[in-house]
Write a protein that holds these residues in place. Structure first.
Motif, short mmCIF file in Angstrom:
data_model
loop_
_atom_site.label_atom_id
_atom_site.label_comp_id
_atom_site.label_asym_id
_atom_site.label_seq_id
_atom_site.Cartn_x
_atom_site.Cartn_y
_atom_site.Cartn_z
N UNK A 287 -6.80 5.35 -1.08
CA UNK A 287 -7.07 6.36 -0.05
C UNK A 287 -5.89 6.42 0.91
N UNK A 288 -5.79 7.52 1.68
CA UNK A 288 -4.65 7.75 2.55
C UNK A 288 -5.01 7.57 4.02
N UNK A 289 -6.10 6.87 4.28
CA UNK A 289 -6.47 6.55 5.65
C UNK A 289 -5.43 5.62 6.26
N UNK A 290 -5.08 5.83 7.53
CA UNK A 290 -4.03 5.04 8.18
C UNK A 290 -4.35 3.56 8.19
N UNK A 291 -5.61 3.22 8.44
CA UNK A 291 -6.00 1.80 8.49
C UNK A 291 -5.90 1.18 7.09
N UNK A 292 -6.34 1.92 6.09
CA UNK A 292 -6.27 1.40 4.71
C UNK A 292 -4.82 1.22 4.28
N UNK A 293 -3.99 2.25 4.54
CA UNK A 293 -2.59 2.16 4.16
C UNK A 293 -1.90 1.01 4.89
N UNK A 294 -2.22 0.86 6.17
CA UNK A 294 -1.63 -0.24 6.94
C UNK A 294 -1.97 -1.59 6.33
N UNK A 295 -3.24 -1.77 5.96
CA UNK A 295 -3.65 -3.04 5.36
C UNK A 295 -3.02 -3.26 3.99
N UNK A 296 -2.98 -2.20 3.17
CA UNK A 296 -2.39 -2.33 1.83
C UNK A 296 -0.91 -2.65 1.91
#
Length: 403
Positions: A287-296
């Motif tokens: 997914x391209x959610x900022x929180x998800x991308x930050x964690x990944x």
């Protein structure tokens, strides 16, 4: 962290790290400063891209050559000459009324004269510490360089957008003079002399670990560059979220380098660290959610600096001392080409797919190839767990007078 504190107490180590980071700080500013200035003067991002390409070509060509020169004329002479020419070229880009061809010419000169600070400092490191400290030192170096990529783009963006693009390039020139001056005048640079290499230029690439370090560096930095394109495409140009997410990526690399730097390097070390990078990058496609991308990306970053530390260590441990600077020059060239390839491929995929997922796919593919190469050629990677990772000494035949 106690081990790093002991390392930094070693005479000269703290000074060398600080001086080389300052001297290399312009590398995190120059590309963006040139992009903003040329686009403003010409009104074309395409023209700015051509100038950046010319600069990158110059850097890629000069890396092994200027690094090798340090064994012929000495580090201080080569670094002083290249820093002076590069400073003048950057000032010309900022101050002269040029057309696109003129900008490309001075961009090429700036690239060709980029001071080989990385090659110099990584040649000096084995002379500052004992063999047991060398691998942690390379890891610390790989980790702290993330500070450049966190702070430099922010600083140059603020100056170029709030004051002016000319002033941004002047700032690059000032930092270049001050940083390189500090590094060149450091006592360690004067004390360490690189012997003249007796082999032809490029022969060092015939050593499998050096060739692998160059190839894997190409793939690792290619993946990172593709990520940058993906993040910018996700949050649109100029978005604060893009800067924050990329900063988290760099922070993950910083944490990973400091956390794993003490682990001995075996043949499988590269593959294990690149698997961490690959898993993190694969998660960006969920997914391209900022929180998800930050964690990944934080997870992916945990493997980046440790992987680069392995590259530095296997390069140093596989060559003679006279060949270290040139070997690191080739590694730097591989990384520069990787950065250009990663950005270009990611950009085409973003345009072709109509979304940033194409860039993240490119990053994952670069990382997967990196893991594959590390596994296939694992026998060519040196085992440094119970071995001195310092370069081999240079020996010469001794003339014997018959009795």
């Amino acid at each position: 962290m106690a081990g790093y504190r002991d390392l930094l107490r070693t005479p000269g180590v703290g000074r060398m790290i600080a001086a080389q980071l300052t001297a290399r700080f312009p590398s995190g500013m120059a590309s963006l400063a040139i992009l903003l200035h040329v686009e403003q003067q010409t009104g074309s991002y395409g023209s700015a891209g051509l100038v950046l390409a010319a600069t990158s070509v110059g850097q890629a060509v000069s890396g092994p050559v200027t690094s090798r020169w340090m064994g012929v004329w000495g580090m201080r002479r080569v670094l002083t000459l290249t820093a002076a020419v590069c400073t003048l070229a950057v000032l010309a880009l900022g101050l002269l009324p040029l057309n696109v061809a003129g900008y490309m010419a001075f961009g090429l000169i700036a690239g060709l004269s980029t001071p080989p600070i990385q090659s110099a400092v990584r040649t000096i490191y084995p002379k500052l510490v004992n063999s047991s400290q060398l691998t942690p030192l390379f890891s610390l170096d790989a980790s702290l360089q993330e500070i450049i990529w966190i702070l430099a783009p922010v600083a140059i963006t603020l100056v170029s957008t709030q004051i002016g693009t000319t002033e941004g390039l002047i700032l690059v020139a000032i930092v270049l003079v001050l940083g390189c001056g500090w590094f060149i005048l450091s006592p360690e640079v004067g004390r360490v002399r690189i012997p003249r290499s007796r082999r032809a230029l490029g022969r060092v690439l015939l050593k499998p670990p050096v060739a692998l370090a160059t190839a894997i560096g190409f793939l690792v930095i290619g993946a990172c560059s593709a990520v940058e394109v993906g993040v910018v495409a996700t949050f649109e140009h100029g978005s604060l979220q893009a800067g924050v997410v990329l900063g988290i990526f760099a922070c993950g690399s910083l944490v990973g380098g400091l956390s794993f730097g003490h682990i001995p390097i075996g043949p499988w070390a590269m593959a294990r660290r690149l698997i961490i990078v690959t898993v993190g990058l694969a998660l960006t496609m969920v997914m391209l959610n900022a929180y998800w991308l930050g964690g990944a990306l934080f997870l992916a970053g945990l493997g980046v600096a440790p992987a680069l530390a392995v590259l530095f260590a296997i390069t140093t441990a596989s060559v003679k001392f006279s060949e270290t600077a040139e070997a690191f020059g080739w590694a730097g060239t591989g990384q520069l080409i990787g950065a250009a390839a990663g950005s270009a491929i990611a950009g085409f995929l973003v345009d072709g797919t109509g979304g940033p997922q194409g860039a993240y796919l490119a990053a994952v593919l670069f990382a997967i190839v990196g893991v594959t190469v590390s596994v296939i050629f694992v026998r060519a990677l040196p085992d440094l767990r119970d071995r001195d990772p310092s370069p081999f000494p240079d020996t010469e035949p001794v003339a014997v007078t018959p009795s």
